[in-house]
Design an enzyme around this catalytic site. Structure first.
Site, PDB file in Angstrom:
ATOM      1  N   GLN A  82       0.825  -1.217   0.000  1.00 45.37           N
ATOM      2  CA  GLN A  82       0.000   0.000   0.000  1.00 45.37           C
ATOM      3  C   GLN A  82       0.861   1.270   0.000  1.00 45.37           C
ATOM      4  OE1 GLN A  82      -3.142   0.652  -0.502  1.00 45.37           O
ATOM      5  NE2 GLN A  82      -3.758  -1.485  -0.727  1.00 45.37           N
ATOM      6  N   SER A  83       2.000   1.231  -0.671  1.00 44.22           N
ATOM      7  CA  SER A  83       2.890   2.387  -0.701  1.00 44.22           C
ATOM      8  C   SER A  83       2.276   3.590  -1.423  1.00 44.22           C
ATOM      9  CB  SER A  83       4.197   1.998  -1.399  1.00 44.22           C
ATOM     10  OG  SER A  83       4.938   3.151  -1.723  1.00 44.22           O
ATOM     11  N   ASN A  84       2.350   4.744  -0.762  1.00 45.57           N
ATOM     12  CA  ASN A  84       1.926   5.993  -1.403  1.00 45.57           C
ATOM     13  C   ASN A  84       2.984   6.500  -2.381  1.00 45.57           C
ATOM     14  OD1 ASN A  84      -0.502   6.350   0.277  1.00 45.57           O
ATOM     15  ND2 ASN A  84       0.994   6.548   1.922  1.00 45.57           N
TER      16      ASN A  84
END
Ligand code: PLP
Length: 337
Positions: A82-84
């Site tokens: 879930q890396s921004n």
């Protein structure tokens, strides 16, 4: 020459694109201020404008600058599922006409369908990135090597890839975006009450050290407390110290390690997992201010503001909102709605 012009001139040596919507606003939070007995403002870097914004837009201005300067046609990046950073890189690649390969690491033990496919993962795919996965979550050098292997393969096929690495053996380029943010903040402080402390997330540490460095380089002495979101106090302090030293070398002016302030009060149970307290803080922030903070980063930074509020009674605290909002949709199960 003023310290600000001198620092701006140094930043101008680095290639950059201009993509962020800046200056981002500073909002005063009346209701949470009353709840906590402090005066609380928020710097809205969740509003930087590219594909849901956040701090990585400022960092990517310098990575994309470098990529375009070397005529790259493909951008590679690695990060948590879930890396921004990964999502924003995919958006910047689209905008500047580069193909994008993203590598998603298994850092968080979650079998939730929302975590695995929703939120930022959905956006990575929507933005057209080619998604690879990497089975180990706590191996930065291994993840970088695996990314370099993908780059090598693309090079063999005739592409010209630009790789954004995680590990400490690569320069802290993204921090330059937050040196620039410090200059932006300096132009805003005359319009707000004096700030007694800035509280900001500290993961790769590039946001934290960029801001701290930029403020000190132009003579602003407001304490900056980094909130550990990725690793505990001792290893994070080591990382922040090393990165600050490297940035000092890059910009040819030293900011000493004695300026670093760090807390890990809100880290537990660990990266990408929220405590009951953080969950309650996320809910209170939403319901009292209509402001969304996320479970991995900004929810923990706000939780640290809550936990530190006895020490900060009556003071004006600036929580630096670094974005991360799309991840809220990946944490539907953990949030319990
Ligand atoms: C990446 C990220 C951070 C941490 O920034 P670093 O520069 O990696 O320390 C904080 N908040 C959000 C929302 C992020 O995506």
């Amino acid at each position: 020459m003023s310290a600000i012009s001198l620092l701006s001139q140094k930043l101008d040596q680095f290639p950059r694109v201009h993509a962020a919507h800046t200056p981002t606003p500073i909002d005063y939070l009346d209701n949470l201020s009353a709840d906590l007995g402090i005066r609380l403002s928020v710097k809205r870097d969740d509003c930087t404008g590219v594909a849901f914004g956040g701090n990585k837009v400022r960092q990517l201005e310098f990575y994309l600058g470098e990529a375009l300067a070397m005529k790259a046609d493909t951008l590679l990046i690695t990060g948590a599922v879930q890396s921004n950073f990964v999502r924003t890189a995919a958006a910047m690649a689209a905008r500047y006409n580069l193909r994008c390969h993203v590598q998603l690491e298994e850092r968080v033990n979650s079998s939730s369908e929302h975590y695995r496919r929703g939120g930022n993962v959905l956006l990575d795919k929507l933005l057209g990135a080619t998604v690879h996965s990497y089975a180990v979550g706590e191996d930065e050098n291994g993840a970088d090597e695996s990314l370099d292997n993908i780059a090598k393969q693309l090079r063999d096929e005739g592409a010209n890839p630009y790789v954004i690495h995680l590990g400490l053996q690569h320069p802290p380029t993204g921090a330059l975006g937050y040196v620039a943010a410090a200059i932006e903040f300096a132009s805003q402080i005359d319009d707000i009450e004096p700030v007694h402390e800035i509280i900001i997330g500290s993961g790769s540490a590039l946001t934290h050290i960029g801001l701290l460095y930029g403020l000190r380089a132009i003579g602003i002495t407001i304490p900056v407390t980094g909130v550990c979101v990725r690793r505990p106090y001792a290893p994070q302090l080591q990382r922040v110290t090393q990165r600050l030293q490297e940035l000092s070398q890059m910009l040819d002016l030293e900011v000493p390690a004695s300026e670093i302030q760090l807390t890990d009060v809100a880290l537990a149970p660990g990266y990408g997992v929220m405590s009951d307290h953080t969950r309650a803080v996320i809910e209170q922030t939403a319901r009292r201010e209509g402001l969304i903070v996320d479970p991995t980063y900004t929810g923990k930074v706000m939780a640290a503001v809550f936990l530190e509020s006895p020490r900060l009674q009556g003071k004006h605290v600036l929580m630096w909102h670094t974005g991360g909002q799309p991840a809220i949709f990946a944490y539907q199960d953990a949030l319990g709605y």
